[in-house]
Design an enzyme around this catalytic site. Structure first.
Site, PDB file in Angstrom:
ATOM      1  CG  ASP A   1      32.424  34.353  33.650  1.00 40.15           C
ATOM      2  OD1 ASP A   1      31.654  34.040  33.904  1.00 40.15           O
ATOM      3  OD2 ASP A   1      33.154  34.155  33.527  1.00 40.15           O
TER       4      ASP A   1
ATOM      5  CG  MET B   1      30.857  38.914  30.317  1.00 43.66           C
ATOM      6  SD  MET B   1      32.646  40.548  30.997  1.00 43.66           S
ATOM      7  CE  MET B   1      33.057  38.895  32.073  1.00 43.66           C
TER       8      MET B   1
ATOM      9  CG  HIS C   1      27.888  34.106  35.193  1.00 49.20           C
ATOM     10  ND1 HIS C   1      28.901  34.999  35.558  1.00 49.20           N
ATOM     11  CD2 HIS C   1      26.854  35.378  35.548  1.00 49.20           C
ATOM     12  CE1 HIS C   1      28.102  35.713  36.638  1.00 49.20           C
ATOM     13  NE2 HIS C   1      27.249  36.248  36.381  1.00 49.20           N
TER      14      HIS C   1
ATOM     15  CG  MET D   1      27.681  38.934  34.126  1.00 52.39           C
ATOM     16  SD  MET D   1      29.210  37.835  34.321  1.00 52.39           S
ATOM     17  CE  MET D   1      29.820  36.251  33.338  1.00 52.39           C
TER      18      MET D   1
HETATM   19  C1  DX5 Z   1      33.676  37.717  36.334  1.00 53.04           C
HETATM   20  C2  DX5 Z   1      33.247  36.364  35.913  1.00 53.04           C
HETATM   21  C3  DX5 Z   1      34.180  35.329  36.875  1.00 53.04           C
HETATM   22  C4  DX5 Z   1      35.467  35.977  36.028  1.00 53.04           C
HETATM   23  C5  DX5 Z   1      35.791  35.343  37.909  1.00 53.04           C
HETATM   24  O1  DX5 Z   1      33.119  39.306  35.606  1.00 53.04           O
HETATM   25  O2  DX5 Z   1      31.935  36.146  36.097  1.00 53.04           O
HETATM   26  O3  DX5 Z   1      33.796  34.522  36.424  1.00 53.04           O
HETATM   27  O4  DX5 Z   1      36.320  35.012  35.399  1.00 53.04           O
HETATM   28  O5  DX5 Z   1      37.389  35.646  37.480  1.00 53.04           O
HETATM   29  P1  DX5 Z   1      38.392  35.735  39.075  1.00 53.04           P
HETATM   30  O6  DX5 Z   1      38.520  34.222  38.985  1.00 53.04           O
HETATM   31  O7  DX5 Z   1      40.228  35.928  37.890  1.00 53.04           O
HETATM   32  O8  DX5 Z   1      38.640  36.998  39.184  1.00 53.04           O
HETATM   33 ZN    ZN Z   2      31.510  34.067  35.912  1.00 52.66          ZN
END
Ligand code: DX5
Ligand code: ZN
Length: 230
Positions: A34, A36, A68, A70
């Site tokens: 992830d 960000m 991913h 974001m």
């Molecule tokens: C949220 C992320 C997720 C996160 C999920 O912004 O994109 O990938 O890591 O975490 P859980 O499984 O704890 O909701």
């Molecule tokens: Zn994610």
């Protein structure tokens, strides 16, 4: 078989390599990373350096790195993540003015392309891009943090996404991210998801990574066996 993609966001970063190894040893199908930027979402996390650091572990076991983004203007970082070793690069539809161009650039950089939708973004936003992508990611929480609660209306949205993919006769993976736990994994898979991301349900202090992954797999076994019996 539904795939499991542990999200390293909830891992113990002081021993990230070990945690990644534990997830791989326990049968992680993909590793979810992830990214960000403090703009698209309120949080700041990791970048290409971390992808590069875990790449040898993932590659040694043929586990795809599912990155991913974001972040705003994700097209600026396609090359950096390709060079770092990302196999799948997913962008948020809300962050892309020229989504088709961005998807093409991801593929030209040698990666599979994913598109993610926030909870309030309607599926119609991806209808035209669907034939060009490899992964559709449905966010079942508002992105930004691990450990949030699954938004219950996501299940119906997943089912509608499944129908949209099937209607177009495509082999797009349908990934679900946010609040996935052993108790709701079966309902999400039954709605048609093919990849489940789980962060805090896999990396936590209560149980080992292997125990947590087994618990989710057991919850999924019922759905998998029903699919196999069809
Ligand atoms: C949220 C992320 C997720 C996160 C999920 O912004 O994109 O990938 O890591 O975490 P859980 O499984 O704890 O909701
Ligand atoms: Zn994610």
């Amino acid at each position: 078989m539904v795939k499991l993609a542990p999200s390293i966001l909830s891992a113990d970063f002081s021993r990230l390599g070990e945690q990644v190894q534990e997830a791989i040893a326990a049968g992680a199908d993909w590793l979810h990373v992830d990214v960000m930027d403090g703009h698209f979402v309120p949080n700041l996390t990791i970048g290409p350096l971390v992808v590069e650091a875990i790449r040898p572990l993932a590659q040694a076991h043929n586990v795809p790195l599912d990155v991913h983004l974001m972040i705003e203007t994700p097209e600026r970082y396609i090359q950096a993540f390709a060079q770092a070793g990302a196999n799948i690069l997913t962008v948020q539809v809300e962050a892309c003015v020229h989504l088709h161009r961005t998807v093409q650039a991801i593929k030209e950089a040698g990666m599979q392309a994913g598109v993610a939708l926030n909870p309030a973004t309607p599926l119609i936003a991806v209808e035209e891009i669907l034939p060009f992508i490899d992964v559709l990611l449905i966010m079942s929480v508002n992105p930004g943090f691990g450990g949030q609660t699954y938004i219950p209306t996501s299940t119906a949205k997943i089912a509608r996404a499944r129908a949209m993919i099937d209607r177009q006769g495509l082999a797009v993976e349908l990934e679900v991210d946010g609040g996935v736990k052993a108790h709701n994994a079966a309902q999400i898979a039954r709605a048609g998801a093919t990849v489940l991301v789980a962060g805090s349900a896999i990396f936590n202090k209560e149980r080992s990574v292997a125990e947590n992954m087994t618990a989710i797999r057991q919850a999924l076994a019922e759905v998998d066996s029903r699919i196999l019996n069809l």
